[in-house]
Write an enzyme that holds these catalytic residues in place. Structure first.
Site, PDB file in Angstrom:
ATOM      1  N   PHE A   5      10.988   3.918  -4.554  1.00 50.35           N
ATOM      2  CA  PHE A   5      10.545   4.946  -5.105  1.00 50.35           C
ATOM      3  C   PHE A   5       9.283   5.506  -4.125  1.00 50.35           C
ATOM      4  O   PHE A   5       8.471   4.987  -3.774  1.00 50.35           O
ATOM      5  CB  PHE A   5       9.684   4.566  -6.580  1.00 50.35           C
ATOM      6  CG  PHE A   5      10.957   4.421  -7.464  1.00 50.35           C
ATOM      7  CD1 PHE A   5      11.315   5.075  -8.550  1.00 50.35           C
ATOM      8  CD2 PHE A   5      11.285   3.189  -7.561  1.00 50.35           C
ATOM      9  CE1 PHE A   5      12.226   4.702  -9.480  1.00 50.35           C
ATOM     10  CE2 PHE A   5      12.173   2.457  -8.495  1.00 50.35           C
ATOM     11  CZ  PHE A   5      12.768   3.372  -9.462  1.00 50.35           C
ATOM     12  N   ALA A   6       9.307   6.957  -3.974  1.00 50.47           N
ATOM     13  CA  ALA A   6       8.488   7.386  -2.934  1.00 50.47           C
ATOM     14  C   ALA A   6       8.312   8.872  -3.394  1.00 50.47           C
ATOM     15  O   ALA A   6       8.973   9.558  -3.642  1.00 50.47           O
ATOM     16  CB  ALA A   6       9.255   7.371  -1.517  1.00 50.47           C
TER      17      ALA A   6
ATOM     18  N   GLY B 149       5.087  12.055  -2.644  1.00 50.64           N
ATOM     19  CA  GLY B 149       3.955  12.413  -1.941  1.00 50.64           C
ATOM     20  C   GLY B 149       3.924  11.855  -0.497  1.00 50.64           C
ATOM     21  O   GLY B 149       4.780  11.675   0.200  1.00 50.64           O
ATOM     22  N   ARG B 150       2.671  11.195  -0.181  1.00 50.98           N
ATOM     23  CA  ARG B 150       2.361  10.790   0.937  1.00 50.98           C
ATOM     24  C   ARG B 150       3.252   9.198   1.306  1.00 50.98           C
ATOM     25  O   ARG B 150       3.631   8.991   2.402  1.00 50.98           O
ATOM     26  CB  ARG B 150       0.913  10.052   1.059  1.00 50.98           C
ATOM     27  CG  ARG B 150      -0.240  11.378   1.362  1.00 50.98           C
ATOM     28  CD  ARG B 150      -1.596  11.005   1.338  1.00 50.98           C
ATOM     29  NE  ARG B 150      -1.816  10.375   0.064  1.00 50.98           N
ATOM     30  CZ  ARG B 150      -3.099   9.738  -0.271  1.00 50.98           C
ATOM     31  NH1 ARG B 150      -3.896   9.751   0.845  1.00 50.98           N
ATOM     32  NH2 ARG B 150      -3.301   9.231  -1.413  1.00 50.98           N
TER      33      ARG B 150
ATOM     34  N   ALA C 169       8.405  -1.046  -3.919  1.00 56.55           N
ATOM     35  CA  ALA C 169       7.477  -0.155  -3.356  1.00 56.55           C
ATOM     36  C   ALA C 169       7.944   0.067  -2.314  1.00 56.55           C
ATOM     37  O   ALA C 169       8.215  -0.613  -1.297  1.00 56.55           O
ATOM     38  CB  ALA C 169       5.923  -0.554  -3.761  1.00 56.55           C
TER      39      ALA C 169
ATOM     40  N   ALA D 116       0.455 -12.403  -2.684  1.00 52.33           N
ATOM     41  CA  ALA D 116      -0.269 -13.160  -1.483  1.00 52.33           C
ATOM     42  C   ALA D 116      -1.480 -13.357  -1.626  1.00 52.33           C
ATOM     43  O   ALA D 116      -1.916 -14.114  -0.893  1.00 52.33           O
ATOM     44  CB  ALA D 116       0.313 -12.111  -0.171  1.00 52.33           C
ATOM     45  N   TRP D 117      -2.268 -12.186  -2.387  1.00 50.65           N
ATOM     46  CA  TRP D 117      -3.527 -12.381  -2.453  1.00 50.65           C
ATOM     47  C   TRP D 117      -4.055 -13.509  -3.123  1.00 50.65           C
ATOM     48  O   TRP D 117      -5.358 -13.929  -3.175  1.00 50.65           O
ATOM     49  CB  TRP D 117      -4.217 -10.919  -3.032  1.00 50.65           C
ATOM     50  CG  TRP D 117      -4.334 -10.172  -1.935  1.00 50.65           C
ATOM     51  CD1 TRP D 117      -3.447  -9.028  -1.575  1.00 50.65           C
ATOM     52  CD2 TRP D 117      -5.360  -9.883  -1.369  1.00 50.65           C
ATOM     53  NE1 TRP D 117      -4.127  -8.001  -0.718  1.00 50.65           N
ATOM     54  CE2 TRP D 117      -5.261  -8.834  -0.342  1.00 50.65           C
ATOM     55  CE3 TRP D 117      -6.731 -10.317  -1.057  1.00 50.65           C
ATOM     56  CZ2 TRP D 117      -6.222  -8.095   0.697  1.00 50.65           C
ATOM     57  CZ3 TRP D 117      -7.593 -10.082   0.112  1.00 50.65           C
ATOM     58  CH2 TRP D 117      -7.287  -8.986   0.644  1.00 50.65           C
TER      59      TRP D 117
ATOM     60  N   GLU E 285       0.406  -4.196 -13.552  1.00 47.44           N
ATOM     61  CA  GLU E 285       0.656  -5.495 -12.738  1.00 47.44           C
ATOM     62  C   GLU E 285       0.326  -6.356 -14.113  1.00 47.44           C
ATOM     63  O   GLU E 285       0.931  -7.522 -14.402  1.00 47.44           O
ATOM     64  CB  GLU E 285      -0.143  -5.675 -11.701  1.00 47.44           C
ATOM     65  CG  GLU E 285       0.354  -6.673 -10.585  1.00 47.44           C
ATOM     66  CD  GLU E 285      -0.296  -6.447  -9.314  1.00 47.44           C
ATOM     67  OE1 GLU E 285      -1.320  -6.395  -9.088  1.00 47.44           O
ATOM     68  OE2 GLU E 285       0.561  -6.216  -8.433  1.00 47.44           O
TER      69      GLU E 285
ATOM     70  N   ASP F 299       0.723  -9.317   2.818  1.00 47.97           N
ATOM     71  CA  ASP F 299       0.042  -8.285   2.948  1.00 47.97           C
ATOM     72  C   ASP F 299      -0.818  -8.183   4.470  1.00 47.97           C
ATOM     73  O   ASP F 299      -0.905  -9.074   4.915  1.00 47.97           O
ATOM     74  CB  ASP F 299      -1.380  -8.274   2.072  1.00 47.97           C
ATOM     75  CG  ASP F 299      -2.291  -6.922   1.750  1.00 47.97           C
ATOM     76  OD1 ASP F 299      -2.719  -6.353   2.991  1.00 47.97           O
ATOM     77  OD2 ASP F 299      -2.250  -6.498   0.867  1.00 47.97           O
TER      78      ASP F 299
END
Length: 309
Positions: free
Chosen positions: A83-84, A86-87, A174, A197-198, A264, A287
């Protein structure tokens, strides 16, 4: 006449049940046992199995040859929805697709569902061998302020309207990610979750779960297994659709109570209640701002830092 109809219906029902039984027997016979391809002892430096005995996929834990031999005998098709808007469409979609062409399910049929808000932003790329590109409009949804929630809602519509009958497994990703290594059939499962990952190397008591008791996403203190990353989810279309429905149900419930909860948070509550069958290690969603520790031997999917969006 009525008894003849009943007999015909009964005969048809018995025949149908026999066919279902036969399919299930054949399907089960063809299934690959976990121990046939997964060896958690190969990575004693990390957690490789959950408390409910689901595999956590790290480089070195799986047998590529056994997986390849098994899936070569099956008529496998895997979907990847991106899904994409705008920027994200302008800056991330092309590198995402170029990398996915090279690394996603190489050697198997793959359908890429490319959801964009502006078709003119689609990169000029041709699918590779065994690959199909399907560009679909990303509808504007002014009732939702969290882009991740918009993505989840439209993922449900995608499954219901397009995916049924086309793929055996579906991943949703994403666009702000790049595949750097082989993303193969070791990642498949009825329900697939990506470890964050965080938070992988931190204590469970520090996980940013939703703790407000009134929220549908609440995981009480002292509870919880892992913290999952919403950038990638997967599974069979049926299980993906169930995930979407349950998460959106929780979001709507929170909205009624005036609570602003995140995608999330609801994703983590879902996997707390419905344990995933396959967990992907942080190697599949690292990340870019983090320096990989020794345990992360091979970054397969790299996520762009949010500051670069």
């Amino acid at each position: 006449m009525r008894s003849k109809r009943k007999l015909l219906l009964l005969t048809s029902l018995v025949s149908w049940l026999w066919l279902v039984q036969r399919y299930l027997r054949n399907h089960q016979a063809q299934e690959l046992g976990l121990s046939d391809w997964f060896d958690p002892r190969k990575r004693p430096d990390v957690v490789t199995t959950t408390g409910w005995l689901a595999p956590i996929i790290w480089e070195g834990t799986f047998n590529r040859r056994a997986l390849r031999d098994h899936y070569a005998r099956r008529n496998l098709t895997v979907g990847l929805a991106v899904f994409a808007a705008g920027r994200a469409a302008a800056g991330h979609l092309e590198p995402f697709l170029r990398s996915a062409k090279k690394h996603f399910m190489t050697g198997y049929r793959a359908v890429f569902y490319i959801m964009v808000d502006d078709p003119h932003r689609l990169p000029d790329l041709e699918p590779g061998p065994l690959q199909t590109f399907k560009a679909l409009p990303l509808a504007q949804d002014r009732g939702w302020h969290d882009l991740d929630l918009v993505r989840m809602r439209q993922l449900g519509e995608l499954v219901a309207d397009h995916v049924w009958g086309e793929v055996d497994f579906l991943f949703s990703a994403a666009a702000d990610q790049v595949f750097q290594g082989d993303f193969g059939v070791e990642t498949l499962g009825s329900s697939v979750a990506q470890l964050h990952a965080w938070w992988w190397f931190r204590a469970a008591r520090d996980f940013p779960y939703e703790r407000r008791p009134r929220s549908a996403a609440c995981i009480p203190s002292g509870h919880g297994d892992f913290f999952y990353d919403g950038a990638l989810v997967g599974g069979t279309p049926l299980r993906v659709l169930h995930l979407v429905e349950e998460c959106l149900k929780g979001v709507l419930q929170d909205m009624k109570h005036g609570l602003n909860s995140t995608y999330e948070s609801h994703l983590n509550k879902y996997f707390f209640l419905h344990k995933p069958a396959t967990l992907l290690s942080p190697e599949y969603g690292w990340d870019a701002v983090l320096h990989p520790p020794a345990q992360v031997r091979y970054v397969k999917v790299l996520r762009h830092p949010k500051a670069a969006w």
